[in-house]
Write an enzyme that holds these catalytic residues in place. Sequence first.
Site, PDB file in Angstrom:
ATOM      1  N   ARG A   1      39.965 -31.380  -5.044  1.00  0.00           N
ATOM      2  CA  ARG A   1      38.760 -30.592  -5.350  1.00  0.00           C
ATOM      3  C   ARG A   1      38.386 -29.735  -4.138  1.00  0.00           C
ATOM      4  O   ARG A   1      37.789 -28.670  -4.269  1.00  0.00           O
ATOM      5  CB  ARG A   1      37.590 -31.500  -5.756  1.00  0.00           C
ATOM      6  CG  ARG A   1      36.254 -30.754  -5.836  1.00  0.00           C
ATOM      7  CD  ARG A   1      35.241 -31.382  -6.785  1.00  0.00           C
ATOM      8  NE  ARG A   1      35.069 -32.807  -6.635  1.00  0.00           N
ATOM      9  CZ  ARG A   1      34.384 -33.388  -5.630  1.00  0.00           C
ATOM     10  NH1 ARG A   1      33.828 -32.658  -4.694  1.00  0.00           N
ATOM     11  NH2 ARG A   1      34.282 -34.694  -5.573  1.00  0.00           N
TER      12      ARG A   1
ATOM     13  N   TYR B   1      29.849  -6.118 -13.202  1.00  0.00           N
ATOM     14  CA  TYR B   1      30.494  -6.804 -14.333  1.00  0.00           C
ATOM     15  C   TYR B   1      29.441  -7.611 -15.125  1.00  0.00           C
ATOM     16  O   TYR B   1      28.530  -8.186 -14.529  1.00  0.00           O
ATOM     17  CB  TYR B   1      31.609  -7.719 -13.788  1.00  0.00           C
ATOM     18  CG  TYR B   1      32.137  -8.668 -14.816  1.00  0.00           C
ATOM     19  CD1 TYR B   1      32.829  -8.203 -15.925  1.00  0.00           C
ATOM     20  CD2 TYR B   1      31.919 -10.039 -14.696  1.00  0.00           C
ATOM     21  CE1 TYR B   1      33.294  -9.074 -16.891  1.00  0.00           C
ATOM     22  CE2 TYR B   1      32.383 -10.916 -15.653  1.00  0.00           C
ATOM     23  CZ  TYR B   1      33.063 -10.428 -16.752  1.00  0.00           C
ATOM     24  OH  TYR B   1      33.513 -11.293 -17.710  1.00  0.00           O
TER      25      TYR B   1
HETATM   26  C1  LIG Z   1      35.066  -6.715 -11.960  1.00  0.00           C
HETATM   27  C2  LIG Z   1      35.104  -8.120 -12.451  1.00  0.00           C
HETATM   28  N1  LIG Z   1      34.625  -9.097 -11.668  1.00  0.00           N
HETATM   29  C3  LIG Z   1      34.622 -10.382 -12.079  1.00  0.00           C
HETATM   30  C4  LIG Z   1      35.099 -10.752 -13.311  1.00  0.00           C
HETATM   31  C5  LIG Z   1      35.056 -12.195 -13.735  1.00  0.00           C
HETATM   32  O1  LIG Z   1      36.314 -12.778 -13.628  1.00  0.00           O
HETATM   33  P1  LIG Z   1      36.811 -14.050 -14.470  1.00  0.00           P
HETATM   34  O2  LIG Z   1      36.935 -13.614 -15.880  1.00  0.00           O
HETATM   35  O3  LIG Z   1      38.107 -14.424 -13.798  1.00  0.00           O
HETATM   36  O4  LIG Z   1      35.763 -15.106 -14.305  1.00  0.00           O
HETATM   37  C6  LIG Z   1      35.629  -9.771 -14.155  1.00  0.00           C
HETATM   38  C7  LIG Z   1      36.147 -10.139 -15.487  1.00  0.00           C
HETATM   39  O5  LIG Z   1      36.484  -9.295 -16.304  1.00  0.00           O
HETATM   40  C8  LIG Z   1      35.620  -8.416 -13.716  1.00  0.00           C
HETATM   41  O6  LIG Z   1      36.096  -7.421 -14.496  1.00  0.00           O
END
Ligand SMILES: Cc1ncc(COP(=O)(O)O)c(C=O)c1O
Length: 393
Positions: free
Chosen positions: A59, A112
Amino acid sequence: MDFSKYEKSTASVWAGETDPLPNGAVTTPIVKSVAFAYHDLDEWHEVALGKADGFIYSRNTNPTVHVLEEKIRILEGAEAATAFATGMGAISNTLFALLGPGKRVVSLNDTYGGTSRLFLDFLPRYGVNVTLCDTTNFDQIEAEVAKGCDVLYLETPTNPTLKVVDIARLAAAAKKVGAVTVVDNTFATPINQNPLALGADLVLHSATKFLGGHSDAMGGVLCGSKELVSKVFQFREINGASIQADAAYMIARGMKTLELRIERQNASALTIARYLKAHPKVRDVFYPGLETHPGHDIAKAQMSGFGGIMSFSLDGDYDQVKKFLPKLQFVHLAASLGSVSTLAGPPRTTSHVELTEEQRRQLGIPESLIRYSVGIENVNDLLTDLEQALAIL
Ligand SMILES: Cc1ncc(COP(=O)(O)O)c(C=O)c1O
């Protein structure tokens, strides 16, 4: 080994894998062991206290995960790196480890969707003061940062309209007030952009996307100074968002071809963006490599390539998207990006499904927008595919 004098393609293959392996193996083993045994109790104690190198419990740390961490650490030019179960694991652990009641974070409207939910929903529940700014209004962002904040959180290029954020300018503003600048570098990849070299303190990725590159493993990574990464690592150890050895292996393996893939994807995306820009059935193309893109000059200054993702709107409404997308042959209509195969989808159905049409309009997302993540297929085949699908409109 000191990789600073070698190129990124060399580091992608060798970083974390320079020591001889048992039986002369030429690729890193997937170490599934949950715990690591010691005969010498003093040695165990030293490792447990972090005074000697070694592994105790998966972990916390694991030899296969360590290989992945070394690769991204070198590619981002960082002192330290730590990996997570997903990109959101990296983002949420970083924000929760650095923020708390009474702390303030300044960020962008265009992060995002999952990150945006942390800002709008979860962090405020824990007494964190969140200010989201117009993504490309750098004067406004600087003014908010100057009021005092603990974290400046950036993402560039952004999802789905590929806005470009000036990392050096905003990181300098954050430095003045002692704030930590964090950059989500998922869209650019460390081949095209290195935020730490531009003044950011931490850089993170959804390793699920370009780093792994094959849509078959989920992960997240964070890089920066030993002090900051260790702060987040300590939270992740307890929070438990650790990546499994199998996924770490898949991503580290994918990273060996990262530069080859990104060079191909950069070149194909530029060709396709230019083609779409000139097409009468396409209204707008959002790609930072186009001279007409509002963020092109900043992108040119801070990126060495413009990436494999673009978005474009059709001349028409969502009905046109419904006709067009299923006609594409070499595209998975799916919510992800950054893979060897081309992936596409409308933000209306994927990243921004929970917003109203009006909210999407405010973010500059037309109903006929399509996000198109270019794979490593032959670019002429992709162009022919787009041509035949556009012809039915
Ligand atoms: C720019 C960006 N950051 C973070 C993430 C989150 O990643 P994950 O889906 O691996 O949790 C995404 C997912 O599409 C993303 O496009």
